[in-house]
Design a protein around this motif. Structure first.
Motif, PDB file in Angstrom:
ATOM      1  N   HIS A   1       0.822  -1.211   0.000  1.00  0.00           N
ATOM      2  CA  HIS A   1       0.000   0.000   0.000  1.00  0.00           C
ATOM      3  C   HIS A   1       0.854   1.257   0.000  1.00  0.00           C
ATOM      4  CE1 HIS A   1      -3.746  -1.987  -0.140  1.00  0.00           C
ATOM      5  NE2 HIS A   1      -3.656  -2.543   1.060  1.00  0.00           N
ATOM      6  N   GLY A   2       2.052   1.180   0.572  1.00  0.00           N
ATOM      7  CA  GLY A   2       2.984   2.300   0.439  1.00  0.00           C
ATOM      8  C   GLY A   2       3.328   2.540  -1.024  1.00  0.00           C
ATOM      9  N   ASP A   3       3.495   1.447  -1.763  1.00  0.00           N
ATOM     10  CA  ASP A   3       3.761   1.552  -3.198  1.00  0.00           C
ATOM     11  C   ASP A   3       2.545   2.115  -3.935  1.00  0.00           C
ATOM     12  OD1 ASP A   3       5.429   1.026  -5.557  1.00  0.00           O
ATOM     13  OD2 ASP A   3       4.008  -0.574  -5.990  1.00  0.00           O
ATOM     14  N   ASP A   4       1.339   1.706  -3.536  1.00  0.00           N
ATOM     15  CA  ASP A   4       0.131   2.264  -4.147  1.00  0.00           C
ATOM     16  C   ASP A   4       0.101   3.788  -3.972  1.00  0.00           C
ATOM     17  OD1 ASP A   4      -0.852  -0.284  -4.877  1.00  0.00           O
ATOM     18  OD2 ASP A   4      -1.891  -0.512  -2.954  1.00  0.00           O
ATOM     19  N   ILE A   5       0.406   4.241  -2.758  1.00  0.00           N
ATOM     20  CA  ILE A   5       0.423   5.681  -2.491  1.00  0.00           C
ATOM     21  C   ILE A   5       1.498   6.353  -3.345  1.00  0.00           C
ATOM     22  CG2 ILE A   5       0.895   7.454  -0.746  1.00  0.00           C
ATOM     23  CD1 ILE A   5      -0.216   5.394   1.349  1.00  0.00           C
ATOM     24  N   ALA A   6       2.679   5.773  -3.358  1.00  0.00           N
ATOM     25  CA  ALA A   6       3.773   6.351  -4.142  1.00  0.00           C
ATOM     26  C   ALA A   6       3.383   6.484  -5.612  1.00  0.00           C
ATOM     27  CB  ALA A   6       5.035   5.492  -3.992  1.00  0.00           C
ATOM     28  N   GLN A   7       2.759   5.460  -6.167  1.00  0.00           N
ATOM     29  CA  GLN A   7       2.327   5.533  -7.568  1.00  0.00           C
ATOM     30  C   GLN A   7       1.331   6.671  -7.780  1.00  0.00           C
ATOM     31  OE1 GLN A   7       1.019   1.830  -9.351  1.00  0.00           O
ATOM     32  NE2 GLN A   7       2.421   0.694  -8.027  1.00  0.00           N
ATOM     33  N   GLY A   8       0.416   6.829  -6.834  1.00  0.00           N
ATOM     34  CA  GLY A   8      -0.560   7.910  -6.940  1.00  0.00           C
ATOM     35  C   GLY A   8       0.065   9.289  -6.904  1.00  0.00           C
ATOM     36  N   LEU A   9       1.229   9.370  -6.275  1.00  0.00           N
ATOM     37  CA  LEU A   9       1.930  10.652  -6.156  1.00  0.00           C
ATOM     38  C   LEU A   9       3.027  10.800  -7.195  1.00  0.00           C
ATOM     39  CD1 LEU A   9       2.210  10.708  -2.257  1.00  0.00           C
ATOM     40  CD2 LEU A   9       0.519  11.893  -3.687  1.00  0.00           C
ATOM     41  N   GLY A  10       3.144   9.823  -8.093  1.00  0.00           N
ATOM     42  CA  GLY A  10       4.176   9.885  -9.125  1.00  0.00           C
ATOM     43  C   GLY A  10       5.563   9.540  -8.621  1.00  0.00           C
ATOM     44  N   LEU A  11       5.636   8.749  -7.563  1.00  0.00           N
ATOM     45  CA  LEU A  11       6.903   8.369  -6.945  1.00  0.00           C
ATOM     46  C   LEU A  11       7.094   6.862  -7.018  1.00  0.00           C
ATOM     47  CD1 LEU A  11       6.464  10.460  -3.681  1.00  0.00           C
ATOM     48  CD2 LEU A  11       7.775  11.127  -5.708  1.00  0.00           C
ATOM     49  N   ALA A  12       8.193   6.399  -6.464  1.00  0.00           N
ATOM     50  CA  ALA A  12       8.446   4.960  -6.326  1.00  0.00           C
ATOM     51  C   ALA A  12       9.083   4.727  -4.967  1.00  0.00           C
ATOM     52  CB  ALA A  12       9.381   4.473  -7.435  1.00  0.00           C
ATOM     53  N   ILE A  13       8.840   3.549  -4.411  1.00  0.00           N
ATOM     54  CA  ILE A  13       9.544   3.176  -3.181  1.00  0.00           C
ATOM     55  C   ILE A  13      10.582   2.125  -3.541  1.00  0.00           C
ATOM     56  CG2 ILE A  13       7.544   3.712  -1.733  1.00  0.00           C
ATOM     57  CD1 ILE A  13       7.156   0.671  -1.368  1.00  0.00           C
ATOM     58  N   ASP A  14      11.573   1.990  -2.694  1.00  0.00           N
ATOM     59  CA  ASP A  14      12.657   1.032  -2.923  1.00  0.00           C
ATOM     60  C   ASP A  14      12.864   0.250  -1.627  1.00  0.00           C
ATOM     61  OD1 ASP A  14      14.730  -0.279  -4.224  1.00  0.00           O
ATOM     62  OD2 ASP A  14      16.216   1.220  -3.614  1.00  0.00           O
ATOM     63  N   PRO A  15      11.992  -0.744  -1.371  1.00  0.00           N
ATOM     64  CA  PRO A  15      12.035  -1.437  -0.081  1.00  0.00           C
ATOM     65  C   PRO A  15      13.248  -2.344   0.057  1.00  0.00           C
ATOM     66  CG  PRO A  15      10.400  -2.452  -1.488  1.00  0.00           C
ATOM     67  CD  PRO A  15      10.924  -1.258  -2.233  1.00  0.00           C
ATOM     68  N   PRO A  16      13.610  -2.667   1.296  1.00  0.00           N
ATOM     69  CA  PRO A  16      14.730  -3.588   1.517  1.00  0.00           C
ATOM     70  C   PRO A  16      14.420  -4.965   0.938  1.00  0.00           C
ATOM     71  CG  PRO A  16      13.785  -2.827   3.627  1.00  0.00           C
ATOM     72  CD  PRO A  16      12.996  -2.211   2.524  1.00  0.00           C
ATOM     73  N   ARG A  17      15.270  -5.422   0.043  1.00  0.00           N
ATOM     74  CA  ARG A  17      15.007  -6.669  -0.662  1.00  0.00           C
ATOM     75  C   ARG A  17      15.035  -7.882   0.259  1.00  0.00           C
ATOM     76  NH1 ARG A  17      14.123  -2.814  -3.679  1.00  0.00           N
ATOM     77  NH2 ARG A  17      14.056  -3.043  -5.945  1.00  0.00           N
TER      78      ARG A  17
END
Length: 197
Positions: free
Chosen positions: A127-143
């Motif tokens: 859901h953090g990624d969903d928010i980021a997409q809505g804001l035109g961003l990307a997240i880079d979570p710890p693999r």
């Protein structure tokens, strides 16, 4: 590959660090492919993670604890992000005080603390990624967190996807993206119960 409260802390920190600089943007924009906007998606994260904590504390066997946590209606984007983070930190604290034999209801099986940790990480990251997409961003979570979450929640595909980026594999397993030779899933279900139970 146990999923722990430390993994949840890492997932939360990653998402919050990615989204905090964007709190001046329009959080009423649609969150990725969801029907919710970014503000309500952040509220959902906080509610979901506090709900998981409530499950571990009350330990119901056949239902959710009957409460909902909501952000104030006039909360700013920064404040609703803080609400989401608070829900996650409450769950992390609860995980640290829950013994490995604890079980509580989840629709995907009687979950243990590790299951709730993994589900909390997944809810936060996805859901953090969903928010980021809505804001035109990307997240880079710890693999490494993504790898452990994938192995815990989707054991049947984790080995098949061992050569795939763990973040991409987690998103594919939850129907968010397609992978080469693997169409986007229309239905999926993770395993909340401990592996082998």
């Amino acid at each position: 590959m146990t999923v722990t409260a430390d993994d949840l802390d890492a997932a939360l920190s990653s998402v919050v660090a990615s989204l905090r600089p964007a709190t001046e943007l329009d959080w009423f924009a649609r969150a990725g492919s969801l029907e919710w906007d970014c503000w309500h998606t952040a509220e959902h994260i906080g509610d979901c993670l506090m709900s998981f904590a409530g499950q571990l504390v009350a330990r119901p066997e056949k239902r959710y604890v009957r409460f909902a946590a909501n952000a104030d209606k006039d909360a700013s984007p920064a404040q609703v992000l803080e609400f989401a983070e608070a829900g996650g930190r409450i769950l992390a604290a609860t995980l640290r005080t829950s013994g490995p034999d604890v079980r509580a209801y989840h629709p995907t099986g009687q979950a243990d603390p590790e299951g709730f940790a993994a589900m909390g990480c997944a809810e936060t990251l996805l859901h953090g990624d969903d928010i980021a997409q809505g804001l035109g961003l990307a997240i880079d979570p710890p693999r490494e967190v993504c790898s452990r979450v994938l192995a815990r929640l989707f054991p049947e595909v984790a080995q098949e996807l061992a050569t795939v980026d763990p973040w991409a594999a987690l998103r594919w397993s939850t129907g968010r993206i397609e992978l080469p030779g693997r169409p986007q899933l229309k239905e999926w279900r993770w395993q909340g119960a401990p592996l082998g139970e």
